[in-house]
Scaffold this motif. Structure first.
Motif, PDB file in Angstrom:
ATOM      1  N   ARG A  70       1.761   8.044  -6.212  1.00  0.00           N
ATOM      2  CA  ARG A  70       0.720   8.992  -6.578  1.00  0.00           C
ATOM      3  C   ARG A  70       1.201  10.415  -6.318  1.00  0.00           C
ATOM      4  O   ARG A  70       1.912  10.678  -5.346  1.00  0.00           O
ATOM      5  CB  ARG A  70      -0.561   8.742  -5.778  1.00  0.00           C
ATOM      6  N   LEU A 116       6.076   4.154   4.192  1.00  0.00           N
ATOM      7  CA  LEU A 116       5.883   5.372   3.409  1.00  0.00           C
ATOM      8  C   LEU A 116       6.945   6.413   3.762  1.00  0.00           C
ATOM      9  O   LEU A 116       7.450   7.122   2.869  1.00  0.00           O
ATOM     10  CB  LEU A 116       4.486   5.931   3.675  1.00  0.00           C
ATOM     11  N   ARG A 119      -2.410  11.959  -2.057  1.00  0.00           N
ATOM     12  CA  ARG A 119      -1.606  11.076  -1.201  1.00  0.00           C
ATOM     13  C   ARG A 119      -1.947  11.289   0.274  1.00  0.00           C
ATOM     14  O   ARG A 119      -2.077  10.343   1.029  1.00  0.00           O
ATOM     15  CB  ARG A 119      -0.121  11.345  -1.443  1.00  0.00           C
ATOM     16  N   ILE A 126       0.901   4.191  -2.796  1.00  0.00           N
ATOM     17  CA  ILE A 126       0.594   5.576  -2.431  1.00  0.00           C
ATOM     18  C   ILE A 126       1.756   6.499  -2.784  1.00  0.00           C
ATOM     19  O   ILE A 126       1.551   7.640  -3.240  1.00  0.00           O
ATOM     20  CB  ILE A 126       0.263   5.661  -0.925  1.00  0.00           C
ATOM     21  N   SER A 127       2.990   6.030  -2.595  1.00  0.00           N
ATOM     22  CA  SER A 127       4.151   6.880  -2.856  1.00  0.00           C
ATOM     23  C   SER A 127       4.288   7.241  -4.336  1.00  0.00           C
ATOM     24  O   SER A 127       4.936   8.230  -4.681  1.00  0.00           O
ATOM     25  CB  SER A 127       5.423   6.187  -2.385  1.00  0.00           C
ATOM     26  N   LEU A 165      -5.452   9.737   1.113  1.00  0.00           N
ATOM     27  CA  LEU A 165      -5.398   8.276   1.152  1.00  0.00           C
ATOM     28  C   LEU A 165      -4.675   7.786   2.407  1.00  0.00           C
ATOM     29  O   LEU A 165      -5.120   6.827   3.055  1.00  0.00           O
ATOM     30  CB  LEU A 165      -4.677   7.751  -0.099  1.00  0.00           C
ATOM     31  N   THR A 166      -3.585   8.448   2.766  1.00  0.00           N
ATOM     32  CA  THR A 166      -2.843   8.052   3.968  1.00  0.00           C
ATOM     33  C   THR A 166      -3.714   8.202   5.207  1.00  0.00           C
ATOM     34  O   THR A 166      -3.738   7.321   6.078  1.00  0.00           O
ATOM     35  CB  THR A 166      -1.573   8.903   4.109  1.00  0.00           C
ATOM     36  N   ILE A 186       0.840  -1.209   0.000  1.00  0.00           N
ATOM     37  CA  ILE A 186       0.000   0.000   0.000  1.00  0.00           C
ATOM     38  C   ILE A 186       0.871   1.252   0.000  1.00  0.00           C
ATOM     39  O   ILE A 186       0.600   2.225  -0.726  1.00  0.00           O
ATOM     40  CB  ILE A 186      -0.953  -0.024   1.211  1.00  0.00           C
ATOM     41  N   ALA A 187       1.923   1.241   0.817  1.00  0.00           N
ATOM     42  CA  ALA A 187       2.816   2.405   0.867  1.00  0.00           C
ATOM     43  C   ALA A 187       3.495   2.641  -0.476  1.00  0.00           C
ATOM     44  O   ALA A 187       3.660   3.793  -0.918  1.00  0.00           O
ATOM     45  CB  ALA A 187       3.860   2.198   1.962  1.00  0.00           C
TER      46      ALA A 187
END
Length: 304
Positions: free
Chosen positions: A110, A189, A114, A107-108, A117-118, A103-104
């Protein structure tokens, strides 16, 4: 008229005294609180672990020395609970590490949304374990649970998540993974955002593939942080109690009874205080030894 002359204090002496006194005044309350809340209970438990003391029997405690430790280490019940705890810790921490890092990583990559979502992924971690346990107890209910309703709408049969031996421990692992995967994600992350950009730019100039960048740049730089997160989660999972108490109470049978829950039963249901203290001391020793071995591995990895 007689003038009295007082001897002035030595230069700097009163100043040092006042500084020392001020330091003691600030440190003493915290130190006393630490001694009262942490050190004294640990020493008292160590004393009780060598006795046959029971909280309900009354009377003085008699020293039996290592009798409690021998009984704990040779008990087949303890071996079964230790195996259950080991399966739980390994399953939950492995799932959380894989999912949290995945997941991290997504997300990183994007550039927009960000932060939102976090924040959304962090919500389960902010909830109390009691609330999480009650929430998932309703979700996994055999007759009225939302999960079984969804499975029924898909034409699948109902699953007795918390009342079957083969699914109860798996359900505990899933619930713990749902709550604590964001912790791994947050640390991963932080590691991903700290990777220097010029490394990726150099790899792009050399026309390196995505897999090459991940394997030779991303993963080696984030791996030490992930190992520290795994250490924290393993210690936390090793002393799991609240989810077991709310979701299964150790059942069905003793299939989900972890070491922490077994200590609770020995101490507060069986009132064998001396034996429970020996359990607790042994668990602390196991955590300290494994943590030291793990930290040595981390230091060796850092030196390499």
């Amino acid at each position: 008229m007689q003038v009295t002359s007082a001897t002035p204090p030595a230069p700097g002496w009163s100043r040092r005294l006042s500084d020392r006194g001020l330091a003691v005044a600030f440190i003493a309350p915290a130190l006393l609180l630490l001694l009262a809340m942490s050190v004294f209970p640990l020493l008292w438990a160590l004393y009780l672990s060598f006795t046959d003391y029971s909280a309900t029997r009354g009377g003085p405690a008699h020293f039996i020395w290592f009798g409690n430790y021998t009984a704990v280490l040779t008990s087949s019940q303890v071996h079964q609970r230790a195996l259950t705890t080991l399966i739980y810790v390994f399953g939950a921490v492995t799932l959380q590490t894989v999912l949290g890092f995945a997941i991290a990583y997504l997300i990183s990559r994007r550039t927009h949304g960000r932060g939102l979502l976090t924040t959304l992924f962090l919500v389960p971690m902010m909830l109390s374990p009691v609330v999480v346990g009650l929430f998932w107890r309703f979700m996994l209910d055999t007759q009225f649970g939302v999960i079984n309703s969804m499975l029924g709408s898909l034409g699948l049969g109902q699953v007795e998540w918390l009342t079957q031996q083969r699914t109860a421990l798996f359900s505990l692992i899933l619930v713990d993974t749902w709550q604590w995967t964001p912790f791994i994600m947050l640390i991963a992350l932080a590691g991903l955002t700290a990777v220097p950009k010029y490394l990726y730019e150099a790899a792009s100039i050399d026309r390196a593939s995505e897999w090459f960048r991940f394997r030779h740049i991303t993963l080696p730089l984030v791996w030490p942080l992930l190992l520290i997160a795994v250490l924290f989660r393993a210690i936390e999972a090793f002393r799991l109690f609240d989810l077991v108490y709310i979701l299964t109470s150790g059942g069905p049978g003793v299939s989900t009874e972890t070491l922490s829950f077994h200590v609770y039963k020995v101490a507060f249901l069986g009132f064998n205080t001396g034996t429970a203290s020996a359990y607790g001391i042994l668990m602390v020793l196991v955590v300290i030894i494994l943590t030291q071995l793990y930290l040595r591995y981390l230091n060796k990895l850092k030196e390499d």
